[in-house]
Design an enzyme around this catalytic site. Sequence first.
Site, PDB file in Angstrom:
ATOM      1  N   HIS A   1     -10.386  -5.420  -2.660  1.00  0.00           N
ATOM      2  CA  HIS A   1      -9.054  -5.700  -2.084  1.00  0.00           C
ATOM      3  C   HIS A   1      -9.155  -5.977  -0.602  1.00  0.00           C
ATOM      4  O   HIS A   1      -9.989  -5.415   0.096  1.00  0.00           O
ATOM      5  CB  HIS A   1      -8.079  -4.547  -2.323  1.00  0.00           C
ATOM      6  N   PHE A   2      -8.248  -6.837  -0.148  1.00  0.00           N
ATOM      7  CA  PHE A   2      -8.044  -7.050   1.284  1.00  0.00           C
ATOM      8  C   PHE A   2      -6.857  -6.210   1.728  1.00  0.00           C
ATOM      9  O   PHE A   2      -5.832  -6.163   1.024  1.00  0.00           O
ATOM     10  CB  PHE A   2      -7.698  -8.518   1.587  1.00  0.00           C
ATOM     11  N   HIS A   3      -6.985  -5.583   2.895  1.00  0.00           N
ATOM     12  CA  HIS A   3      -5.850  -4.950   3.569  1.00  0.00           C
ATOM     13  C   HIS A   3      -5.274  -5.990   4.530  1.00  0.00           C
ATOM     14  O   HIS A   3      -6.034  -6.629   5.257  1.00  0.00           O
ATOM     15  CB  HIS A   3      -6.313  -3.746   4.393  1.00  0.00           C
TER      16      HIS A   3
ATOM     17  N   ASP B   1       0.865  -1.185   0.000  1.00  0.00           N
ATOM     18  CA  ASP B   1       0.000   0.000   0.000  1.00  0.00           C
ATOM     19  C   ASP B   1       0.899   1.231   0.000  1.00  0.00           C
ATOM     20  O   ASP B   1       1.839   1.307   0.794  1.00  0.00           O
ATOM     21  CB  ASP B   1      -0.890  -0.028   1.262  1.00  0.00           C
ATOM     22  N   ILE B   2       0.659   2.176  -0.923  1.00  0.00           N
ATOM     23  CA  ILE B   2       1.568   3.345  -0.978  1.00  0.00           C
ATOM     24  C   ILE B   2       1.321   4.338   0.153  1.00  0.00           C
ATOM     25  O   ILE B   2       2.138   5.229   0.373  1.00  0.00           O
ATOM     26  CB  ILE B   2       1.518   4.129  -2.323  1.00  0.00           C
TER      27      ILE B   2
ATOM     28  N   GLN C   1     -14.740   2.663   1.193  1.00  0.00           N
ATOM     29  CA  GLN C   1     -13.884   2.156   0.107  1.00  0.00           C
ATOM     30  C   GLN C   1     -13.485   3.319  -0.801  1.00  0.00           C
ATOM     31  O   GLN C   1     -14.350   4.050  -1.284  1.00  0.00           O
ATOM     32  CB  GLN C   1     -14.638   1.086  -0.698  1.00  0.00           C
TER      33      GLN C   1
HETATM   34  P1  5GP Z   1      -9.876   1.401   0.467  1.00  0.00           P
HETATM   35  O1  5GP Z   1     -10.078   2.785   1.009  1.00  0.00           O
HETATM   36  O2  5GP Z   1     -10.483   1.278  -0.903  1.00  0.00           O
HETATM   37  O3  5GP Z   1     -10.292   0.315   1.409  1.00  0.00           O
HETATM   38  O4  5GP Z   1      -8.313   1.217   0.319  1.00  0.00           O
HETATM   39  C1  5GP Z   1      -7.582   1.667  -0.769  1.00  0.00           C
HETATM   40  C2  5GP Z   1      -6.132   1.553  -0.387  1.00  0.00           C
HETATM   41  O5  5GP Z   1      -5.354   1.729  -1.551  1.00  0.00           O
HETATM   42  C3  5GP Z   1      -5.678   2.628   0.626  1.00  0.00           C
HETATM   43  O6  5GP Z   1      -5.104   2.006   1.756  1.00  0.00           O
HETATM   44  C4  5GP Z   1      -4.678   3.459  -0.160  1.00  0.00           C
HETATM   45  O7  5GP Z   1      -3.603   3.891   0.638  1.00  0.00           O
HETATM   46  C5  5GP Z   1      -4.226   2.525  -1.262  1.00  0.00           C
HETATM   47  N1  5GP Z   1      -3.860   3.156  -2.507  1.00  0.00           N
HETATM   48  C6  5GP Z   1      -4.479   4.201  -3.116  1.00  0.00           C
HETATM   49  N2  5GP Z   1      -3.881   4.484  -4.297  1.00  0.00           N
HETATM   50  C7  5GP Z   1      -2.874   3.580  -4.431  1.00  0.00           C
HETATM   51  C8  5GP Z   1      -1.905   3.364  -5.463  1.00  0.00           C
HETATM   52  O8  5GP Z   1      -1.841   4.047  -6.486  1.00  0.00           O
HETATM   53  N3  5GP Z   1      -1.033   2.339  -5.277  1.00  0.00           N
HETATM   54  C9  5GP Z   1      -1.049   1.564  -4.133  1.00  0.00           C
HETATM   55  N4  5GP Z   1      -0.142   0.603  -4.049  1.00  0.00           N
HETATM   56  N5  5GP Z   1      -1.947   1.742  -3.153  1.00  0.00           N
HETATM   57  C10 5GP Z   1      -2.855   2.742  -3.305  1.00  0.00           C
END
Ligand code: 5GP
Length: 147
Positions: free
Chosen positions: A104-106, A35-36, A98
């Site tokens: 995706h899973f964290h 995760d970036i 989201q």
């Molecule tokens: P969500 O909020 O959808 O559950 O999580 C999305 C995740 O993707 C976040 O933890 C965020 O930091 C990560 N993320 C967002 N943009 C990018 C990206 O361009 N590359 C990577 N590797 N992670 C990303």
Amino acid sequence: MFTEYDNNNIFAKILRAELPCIKVYEDEYTLAFMDIMPQMAGHTLVIPKESAVTIYDLSDEAAMACMRTVKLIGSAVEKAVGFGGSTVFQHNGVKAGQTVPHFHFHVLPGSILDASSIKGHALELANPEELKMMAAKIISCIEDRQP
Ligand code: 5GP
């Protein structure tokens, strides 16, 4: 409830190699990468190659493949960080928080309930060199997949 899939979301672009990622694992059905904006060191994402927004849109086969990869990566992340525990979570839909509309899973090596060790969600970009070093550690801790 089926959610319409946007082919231009960030993770779809990563899957098509139109955007880079720091990969830790890939197989026929899944991809895992750093995760970036990690909420703690070692924060890794596991995604299916199938186009799905939420867990409810995912086929059973893709769900199973994701779970297998989560098991593999979760234990590697724990070992890489040297923390004997981890948290796995995912969001379904904007209303649930989201921010990237590809399932995706964290995977986090720690507790999301411990406010002293967790950073805000998708808040702060990490140093790419540190992410690459962590990815190398995780890769070295991935065990051979059992049949
Ligand atoms: P969500 O909020 O959808 O559950 O999580 C999305 C995740 O993707 C976040 O933890 C965020 O930091 C990560 N993320 C967002 N943009 C990018 C990206 O361009 N590359 C990577 N590797 N992670 C990303």
